[in-house]
Every structure is written in C-alpha cells, then in structure tokens.
Design a protein around this motif. Structure first.
Motif, mmCIF file in Angstrom:
data_model
loop_
_atom_site.group_PDB
_atom_site.id
_atom_site.type_symbol
_atom_site.label_atom_id
_atom_site.label_comp_id
_atom_site.label_asym_id
_atom_site.label_seq_id
_atom_site.Cartn_x
_atom_site.Cartn_y
_atom_site.Cartn_z
ATOM 1 N N ASP A 100 -40.395 -0.561 -4.332
ATOM 2 C CA ASP A 100 -40.512 -0.234 -3.465
ATOM 3 C C ASP A 100 -38.678 -0.840 -2.688
ATOM 4 O O ASP A 100 -38.063 -2.078 -3.793
ATOM 5 N N PRO A 101 -37.570 -0.166 -2.972
ATOM 6 C CA PRO A 101 -36.191 -0.492 -3.117
ATOM 7 C C PRO A 101 -35.735 -1.526 -1.746
ATOM 8 O O PRO A 101 -34.542 -1.711 -1.944
ATOM 9 N N THR A 102 -36.518 -1.553 -0.627
ATOM 10 C CA THR A 102 -35.875 -2.857 0.788
ATOM 11 C C THR A 102 -36.048 -3.751 -0.393
ATOM 12 O O THR A 102 -35.690 -5.022 0.648
ATOM 13 N N ILE A 103 -36.761 -4.133 -1.252
ATOM 14 C CA ILE A 103 -36.779 -5.619 -1.737
ATOM 15 C C ILE A 103 -37.195 -5.552 -3.452
ATOM 16 O O ILE A 103 -36.686 -6.857 -3.985
ATOM 17 N N THR A 104 -36.036 -4.683 -3.900
ATOM 18 C CA THR A 104 -35.219 -4.785 -5.312
ATOM 19 C C THR A 104 -34.317 -4.340 -5.197
ATOM 20 O O THR A 104 -33.623 -3.439 -4.383
ATOM 21 N N ALA A 105 -33.692 -5.172 -6.144
ATOM 22 C CA ALA A 105 -32.225 -5.078 -6.424
ATOM 23 C C ALA A 105 -32.142 -4.243 -8.203
ATOM 24 O O ALA A 105 -32.854 -5.130 -9.075
ATOM 25 N N ARG A 106 -31.608 -3.566 -8.462
ATOM 26 C CA ARG A 106 -31.507 -2.770 -9.495
ATOM 27 C C ARG A 106 -29.876 -3.652 -10.648
ATOM 28 O O ARG A 106 -28.847 -2.988 -9.235
ATOM 29 N N VAL A 107 -30.776 -3.796 -11.087
ATOM 30 C CA VAL A 107 -29.062 -3.913 -12.224
ATOM 31 C C VAL A 107 -29.568 -2.844 -13.159
ATOM 32 O O VAL A 107 -30.689 -3.462 -14.102
ATOM 33 N N LEU A 108 -28.170 -2.330 -13.797
ATOM 34 C CA LEU A 108 -28.267 -1.562 -15.059
ATOM 35 C C LEU A 108 -27.410 -2.472 -16.351
ATOM 36 O O LEU A 108 -25.898 -2.528 -15.817
ATOM 37 N N THR A 109 -27.549 -2.915 -16.982
ATOM 38 C CA THR A 109 -26.460 -3.261 -17.890
ATOM 39 C C THR A 109 -26.505 -2.129 -19.215
ATOM 40 O O THR A 109 -26.969 -1.598 -19.340
ATOM 41 N N VAL A 110 -24.777 -1.793 -19.389
ATOM 42 C CA VAL A 110 -24.728 -0.895 -20.807
ATOM 43 C C VAL A 110 -24.718 -2.133 -21.747
ATOM 44 O O VAL A 110 -23.292 -2.915 -21.155
ATOM 45 N N MET A 111 -24.838 -1.789 -22.927
ATOM 46 C CA MET A 111 -24.190 -2.430 -24.592
ATOM 47 C C MET A 111 -24.207 -1.937 -25.652
ATOM 48 O O MET A 111 -24.810 -0.655 -25.332
ATOM 49 N N LEU A 112 -23.839 -2.678 -26.497
ATOM 50 C CA LEU A 112 -24.133 -1.859 -27.832
ATOM 51 C C LEU A 112 -25.022 -2.116 -28.350
ATOM 52 O O LEU A 112 -25.595 -3.465 -28.180
ATOM 53 N N ALA A 113 -25.620 -1.449 -28.641
ATOM 54 C CA ALA A 113 -27.416 -1.913 -29.858
ATOM 55 C C ALA A 113 -26.819 -2.693 -30.026
ATOM 56 O O ALA A 113 -27.778 -3.767 -30.064
ATOM 57 N N GLU A 114 -25.629 -3.769 -30.919
ATOM 58 C CA GLU A 114 -26.064 -4.796 -31.725
ATOM 59 C C GLU A 114 -25.723 -5.569 -31.209
ATOM 60 O O GLU A 114 -26.232 -7.030 -30.939
ATOM 61 N N GLU A 115 -25.287 -5.506 -29.691
ATOM 62 C CA GLU A 115 -25.532 -6.592 -28.859
ATOM 63 C C GLU A 115 -27.046 -7.216 -27.683
ATOM 64 O O GLU A 115 -27.399 -7.797 -27.036
ATOM 65 N N TYR A 116 -27.670 -6.050 -27.707
ATOM 66 C CA TYR A 116 -29.189 -5.994 -27.619
ATOM 67 C C TYR A 116 -30.014 -7.506 -28.244
ATOM 68 O O TYR A 116 -29.714 -7.753 -29.129
#
Length: 116
Positions: A100-116
C-alpha cells in the motif's frame, strides 16, 4: 489455490511492481548512498545508479520472496548491493503493508558489498 495464497501472491506482485517503479525513479523513493559509494569516483557512481535503475537479474537465489527488493552489481572491480526497505510514512517503523503506497515510504540503499 487457497484464498490466502492468492492474496499473498497478489500482494507480492504489487510490491514487486512498486519496487521496480521506485528503483527506476518513476515513483517516490528515498535513495541513500553509503560512504563507500560516495568515495568512488563520480563516473563509477553515475554508472552504478544507472545499473541499479536498469537491474533485471532477479532469480530465486537473489529474490526468494519475488519482491524485487535486492540486487548485486559488479562494476569497476567492485561488488555493490542495493536494497529496498519499507517504512511507515514518518520513517519511524516498518510499514504495516508494503503493498500500500499510501502508508509506505520506500528507502533504497546503495552500498559496497563490504559495507553490508
């Protein structure tokens, strides 16, 4: 097919479509680049962001829930991950319903694999 499974499959398809739209910057989504990504040269960062937008290599191994919420990209000798998380609109807790996009904020994180 039991009704719960049909509803679950429908919700998963909606979540995947919303994630694809967000990743392609067609819809509202906050993007976060980690310090490791920001330390890369600007050309690599630009190529990486395009690769995230264009990513379509989803398989049962990297997308077991079929939500299109994670990917790995090899670029300039490094491995990068991107991940979408679902929050409430105030970014205080997880969304109660990522379909439900009316109640959800999406956060996309881009990282180096070694930062995971």
């Amino acid at each position: 097919m039991p009704e719960n499974t049909a509803n679950s499959d429908a919700n998963t398809a909606i979540i995947a479509a919303l994630n694809d739209r967000a990743r392609r910057r067609l819809d509202h989504c906050r993007w976060i680049l980690t310090q490791g990504v920001l330390a890369c040269d600007p050309i690599t960062v630009a190529e990486l962001l395009i690769a995230v937008e264009d990513f379509d290599g989803f398989t049962p191994d990297n997308d077991p829930y079929a939500e299109h919420d994670f990917g790995a990209i090899e670029l300039s000798g490094d491995t990068f991950f991107w991940k979408i998380d679902y929050y409430d609109l105030d970014l205080q807790m997880h969304s109660p319903d990522p379909s439900d996009p009316t109640i959800t904020a999406r956060v996309l994180t881009v990282m180096l694999a070694e930062e995971y």
